[in-house]
Design a protein around this motif. Structure first.
Motif, mmCIF file in Angstrom:
data_model
loop_
_atom_site.group_PDB
_atom_site.id
_atom_site.type_symbol
_atom_site.label_atom_id
_atom_site.label_comp_id
_atom_site.label_asym_id
_atom_site.label_seq_id
_atom_site.Cartn_x
_atom_site.Cartn_y
_atom_site.Cartn_z
ATOM 1 N N ASP A 5 3.725 -34.657 35.841
ATOM 2 C CA ASP A 5 3.957 -35.017 37.239
ATOM 3 C C ASP A 5 3.011 -36.119 37.703
ATOM 4 O O ASP A 5 3.201 -36.678 38.779
ATOM 5 N N GLU A 6 2.016 -36.406 36.885
ATOM 6 C CA GLU A 6 0.993 -37.389 37.260
ATOM 7 C C GLU A 6 0.472 -38.051 35.994
ATOM 8 O O GLU A 6 0.228 -37.361 35.000
ATOM 9 N N ALA A 7 0.335 -39.369 36.020
ATOM 10 C CA ALA A 7 -0.190 -40.070 34.840
ATOM 11 C C ALA A 7 -0.625 -41.470 35.220
ATOM 12 O O ALA A 7 -0.212 -42.009 36.247
ATOM 13 N N THR A 8 -1.451 -42.042 34.358
ATOM 14 C CA THR A 8 -1.814 -43.449 34.430
ATOM 15 C C THR A 8 -1.437 -44.059 33.098
ATOM 16 O O THR A 8 -1.834 -43.563 32.040
ATOM 17 N N VAL A 25 8.443 -42.186 34.887
ATOM 18 C CA VAL A 25 8.349 -41.929 36.327
ATOM 19 C C VAL A 25 9.645 -41.300 36.833
ATOM 20 O O VAL A 25 9.623 -40.309 37.573
ATOM 21 N N ILE A 26 10.774 -41.856 36.437
ATOM 22 C CA ILE A 26 12.071 -41.349 36.882
ATOM 23 C C ILE A 26 12.288 -39.930 36.365
ATOM 24 O O ILE A 26 12.807 -39.065 37.093
ATOM 25 N N ALA A 27 11.894 -39.653 35.143
ATOM 26 C CA ALA A 27 12.036 -38.297 34.596
ATOM 27 C C ALA A 27 11.207 -37.296 35.396
ATOM 28 O O ALA A 27 11.651 -36.171 35.650
ATOM 29 N N ALA A 28 10.022 -37.696 35.818
ATOM 30 C CA ALA A 28 9.187 -36.810 36.644
ATOM 31 C C ALA A 28 9.889 -36.512 37.966
ATOM 32 O O ALA A 28 9.891 -35.368 38.437
ATOM 33 N N ALA A 29 10.506 -37.529 38.565
ATOM 34 C CA ALA A 29 11.237 -37.326 39.823
ATOM 35 C C ALA A 29 12.487 -36.475 39.593
ATOM 36 O O ALA A 29 12.811 -35.591 40.412
ATOM 37 N N GLU A 30 13.175 -36.708 38.495
ATOM 38 C CA GLU A 30 14.368 -35.908 38.166
ATOM 39 C C GLU A 30 14.009 -34.436 37.990
ATOM 40 O O GLU A 30 14.734 -33.557 38.451
ATOM 41 N N ARG A 72 2.251 -40.230 40.817
ATOM 42 C CA ARG A 72 2.081 -38.809 41.116
ATOM 43 C C ARG A 72 3.367 -38.358 41.780
ATOM 44 O O ARG A 72 3.771 -38.911 42.806
ATOM 45 N N ALA A 73 4.024 -37.381 41.179
ATOM 46 C CA ALA A 73 5.292 -36.872 41.686
ATOM 47 C C ALA A 73 5.099 -35.459 42.228
ATOM 48 O O ALA A 73 4.581 -34.583 41.533
ATOM 49 N N THR A 74 5.484 -35.262 43.476
ATOM 50 C CA THR A 74 5.456 -33.944 44.096
ATOM 51 C C THR A 74 6.846 -33.692 44.678
ATOM 52 O O THR A 74 7.646 -34.619 44.788
ATOM 53 N N PRO A 75 7.144 -32.479 45.078
ATOM 54 C CA PRO A 75 8.451 -32.225 45.687
ATOM 55 C C PRO A 75 8.693 -33.038 46.958
ATOM 56 O O PRO A 75 9.840 -33.307 47.309
ATOM 57 N N ARG A 129 -3.412 -54.919 43.552
ATOM 58 C CA ARG A 129 -2.961 -53.521 43.453
ATOM 59 C C ARG A 129 -1.977 -53.234 44.585
ATOM 60 O O ARG A 129 -2.291 -53.416 45.761
ATOM 61 N N LEU A 130 -0.800 -52.765 44.203
ATOM 62 C CA LEU A 130 0.217 -52.358 45.151
ATOM 63 C C LEU A 130 0.339 -50.843 45.105
ATOM 64 O O LEU A 130 0.598 -50.271 44.046
ATOM 65 N N GLU A 131 0.104 -50.199 46.225
ATOM 66 C CA GLU A 131 0.280 -48.748 46.362
ATOM 67 C C GLU A 131 1.497 -48.513 47.222
ATOM 68 O O GLU A 131 1.601 -49.066 48.320
ATOM 69 N N MET A 132 2.438 -47.717 46.713
ATOM 70 C CA MET A 132 3.666 -47.460 47.456
ATOM 71 C C MET A 132 4.066 -46.009 47.295
ATOM 72 O O MET A 132 3.720 -45.357 46.319
ATOM 73 N N SER A 133 4.803 -45.523 48.286
ATOM 74 C CA SER A 133 5.234 -44.128 48.287
ATOM 75 C C SER A 133 6.689 -44.038 48.677
ATOM 76 O O SER A 133 7.148 -44.745 49.580
ATOM 77 N N PHE A 134 7.389 -43.136 48.009
ATOM 78 C CA PHE A 134 8.753 -42.783 48.372
ATOM 79 C C PHE A 134 8.693 -41.365 48.924
ATOM 80 O O PHE A 134 8.175 -40.470 48.255
ATOM 81 N N GLU A 135 9.202 -41.165 50.128
ATOM 82 C CA GLU A 135 9.192 -39.831 50.731
ATOM 83 C C GLU A 135 10.599 -39.247 50.660
ATOM 84 O O GLU A 135 11.570 -39.900 51.049
ATOM 85 N N ARG A 136 10.660 -38.021 50.183
ATOM 86 C CA ARG A 136 11.942 -37.329 50.050
ATOM 87 C C ARG A 136 12.486 -36.994 51.440
ATOM 88 O O ARG A 136 11.750 -36.543 52.302
#
Length: 138
Positions: A5-8, A25-30, A72-75, A129-136
């Motif tokens: 769920d989290e990696a560098t 990344v997509i697999a973690a979200a899936e 970092r992938a969370t629900p 450095r670009l930090e971005m977030s997708f919110e469910r």
């Protein structure tokens, strides 16, 4: 195999490595049940961020110099960071691609897509450095 769920990850400018990193990344979200539309948005923004890091940030660096991708992938959300080793830039200096005088220019569209699909997108470290977030959606 369980995807973390989290990696560098450190990726070089190689289409296979870039695709493998994006797929992780997509697999973690899936695994967390994100919808197909969310997966599309995350993949597109990540692709643009990594492409920009190599095309612009690493323009004068050898292809073997890696870009750092952290996730970092969370629900509730997917947090992503893409950091290059280039000289940086001022994000405010990128022309708005939606203005008539810039419609023919090829720059700025990636940033526009990232900002459209992500809940937040911020540059730090002088634009390297670009930090971005997708919110469910709830």
């Amino acid at each position: 195999m369980k995807v973390p769920d989290e990696a560098t990850l450190w990726i070089v400018n190689d289409p296979v490595q870039i695709e493998l990193a994006q797929n992780q990344v997509i697999a973690a979200a899936e695994n967390l049940g994100y919808a197909k539309a969310a997966l599309f948005a995350i993949r597109l923004a990540l692709h643009e961020a990594v492409s920009n890091a190599f095309r612009h940030g690493h323009a004068r660096l050898p292809a073997s110099v890696p870009v750092q991708l952290s996730y970092r992938a969370t629900p509730e959300r997917i947090d992503l960071a893409v950091e290059d080793q280039g000289p940086g830039f001022e994000p405010e200096s990128v022309p708005d691609p939606t203005l008539e005088e810039n419609l023919e220019r090829g720059s700025g569209r990636g940033l526009l897509l990232i900002r459209a699909y992500m809940a937040s997108a911020q540059y730090s470290k002088h634009g390297t450095r670009l930090e971005m977030s997708f919110e469910r959606a709830s």
